[in-house]
Design an enzyme around this catalytic site. Structure first.
Site, PDB file in Angstrom:
ATOM      1  CD  GLU A  50       6.641  -2.817  -7.121  1.00  0.00           C
ATOM      2  OE1 GLU A  50       7.867  -2.572  -7.119  1.00  0.00           O
ATOM      3  OE2 GLU A  50       6.101  -3.572  -6.292  1.00  0.00           O
ATOM      4  CG  ASP A 124      -3.460  -0.185   1.118  1.00  0.00           C
ATOM      5  OD1 ASP A 124      -3.066  -0.766   2.133  1.00  0.00           O
ATOM      6  OD2 ASP A 124      -2.774   0.656   0.498  1.00  0.00           O
TER       7      ASP A 124
HETATM    8  C1  SAM Z   1      -0.314  -3.274   1.189  1.00  0.00           C
HETATM    9  S1  SAM Z   1       0.988  -2.228   0.746  1.00  0.00           S
HETATM   10  C2  SAM Z   1       1.837  -3.185  -0.509  1.00  0.00           C
HETATM   11  C3  SAM Z   1       3.267  -2.761  -0.690  1.00  0.00           C
HETATM   12  C4  SAM Z   1       4.094  -3.635  -1.633  1.00  0.00           C
HETATM   13  N1  SAM Z   1       3.593  -3.571  -2.985  1.00  0.00           N
HETATM   14  C5  SAM Z   1       4.159  -5.064  -1.169  1.00  0.00           C
HETATM   15  O1  SAM Z   1       3.482  -5.912  -1.774  1.00  0.00           O
HETATM   16  O2  SAM Z   1       4.883  -5.336  -0.200  1.00  0.00           O
HETATM   17  C6  SAM Z   1       0.155  -1.003  -0.213  1.00  0.00           C
HETATM   18  C7  SAM Z   1       0.984   0.212  -0.528  1.00  0.00           C
HETATM   19  O3  SAM Z   1       0.237   1.062  -1.373  1.00  0.00           O
HETATM   20  C8  SAM Z   1       0.519   2.401  -1.053  1.00  0.00           C
HETATM   21  N2  SAM Z   1      -0.599   3.231  -1.556  1.00  0.00           N
HETATM   22  C9  SAM Z   1      -1.921   2.944  -1.459  1.00  0.00           C
HETATM   23  N3  SAM Z   1      -2.653   3.902  -2.065  1.00  0.00           N
HETATM   24  C10 SAM Z   1      -1.755   4.810  -2.548  1.00  0.00           C
HETATM   25  C11 SAM Z   1      -1.876   6.025  -3.287  1.00  0.00           C
HETATM   26  N4  SAM Z   1      -3.069   6.506  -3.647  1.00  0.00           N
HETATM   27  N5  SAM Z   1      -0.751   6.691  -3.619  1.00  0.00           N
HETATM   28  C12 SAM Z   1       0.476   6.222  -3.259  1.00  0.00           C
HETATM   29  N6  SAM Z   1       0.651   5.070  -2.564  1.00  0.00           N
HETATM   30  C13 SAM Z   1      -0.441   4.378  -2.223  1.00  0.00           C
HETATM   31  C14 SAM Z   1       0.674   2.401   0.445  1.00  0.00           C
HETATM   32  O4  SAM Z   1       1.457   3.492   0.876  1.00  0.00           O
HETATM   33  C15 SAM Z   1       1.358   1.051   0.676  1.00  0.00           C
HETATM   34  O5  SAM Z   1       2.764   1.159   0.751  1.00  0.00           O
END
Ligand code: SAM
Length: 220
Positions: A50, A124
């Site tokens: 995931e 994101d």
């Molecule tokens: C909008 S949150 C969604 C979290 C979770 N999947 C949810 O639906 O509640 C996006 C997550 O993607 C992670 N993220 C975005 N780009 C990333 C990257 N290049 N490497 C690691 N984590 C990343 C961020 O740290 C964040 O926790």
């Protein structure tokens, strides 16, 4: 850093089901020896990732549902991963662990042709064109996933973002990839997939805002 966040960071290192990389993105693979996760799982069951897991809602829920598969949640945010790790320990789930790293480095942690499924949950959308390379379904990221996925491995994206969804479908089209399944509204269409009803932390917020939830799956 807030006290709560600091405590979670200190605890991360001690949690048996959380692995941290924490180094800046290296030019050469380094850090974990390949096979690090097999030592933890102690079996050869299929591996499901995931990505952008946040609090690991999918990783934990799927691990409960499918004890014969192994799940690995990946995110850079330690305080969010802590929540998933704690939940998995509380439920005594032996088939889920978390990896704190940048997904940009994902192929440094898994052998080629070794991953069965990748879920990308509410990443994101990085709507600015200048940030497009950071989108987790950009061509750059898809190439990384292709390296570690098994030949018949699948990628599944769940998002509330129309822009990211369209961008992903267009990107597949450019690569001449026909999606396996496209769902424009998870809660209105009859898709026959139980797994799509697992709700993440962000998904719940998007639903409260009246946004529709989209899903696409594909092979690379
Ligand atoms: C909008 S949150 C969604 C979290 C979770 N999947 C949810 O639906 O509640 C996006 C997550 O993607 C992670 N993220 C975005 N780009 C990333 C990257 N290049 N490497 C690691 N984590 C990343 C961020 O740290 C964040 O926790």
């Amino acid at each position: 850093m807030s006290k709560g966040k600091l405590e979670k960071f200190n605890e991360l290192a001690a949690m048996a089901n959380i692995f941290e990389d924490g180094t800046p993105i290296p030019t050469e693979p380094k850090g974990f020896e390949m096979g690090w996760h097999r030592e933890y799982f102690k079996n050869d069951n299929p591996i499901v990732l995931e990505l952008a897991c946040g609090k690991g809602d999918y990783a934990v829920a799927l691990a409960e549902k499918y004890p014969d598969k192994n799940f690995i949640g990946v995110d850079i945010k330690g305080n969010r991963i802590w929540v998933g790790g704690a939940k998995a320990l509380e439920k005594d789930l032996k088939n889920v662990l978390f990896l704190r790293t940048y997904i940009d480095k994902i192929e440094h942690f898994f052998e080629p042709n070794s991953i069965s499924e990748i879920w990308i949950t509410f990443p994101d959308p990085y709507l600015k064109k200048s940030k497009a390379r950071k989108r987790l379904t950009s061509p750059l990221f898809l190439e990384r996933y292709k390296k570690i996925l098994k030949k018949d491995g699948i990628v599944q994206l769940k998002t509330d973002s129309n822009e990211l969804f369209e961008y992903t479908i267009e990107g597949l089209d450019e690569k001449k990839i026909t999606p396996i399944k496209v769902v424009q509204n998870v809660y209105k269409e009859d898709h026959g997939m139980d797994q799509l009803f697992i709700q993440t932390y962000y998904e719940k917020m998007h639903l409260e805002d009246g946004r529709s939830i989209k899903y696409v799956s594909f092979r690379l």
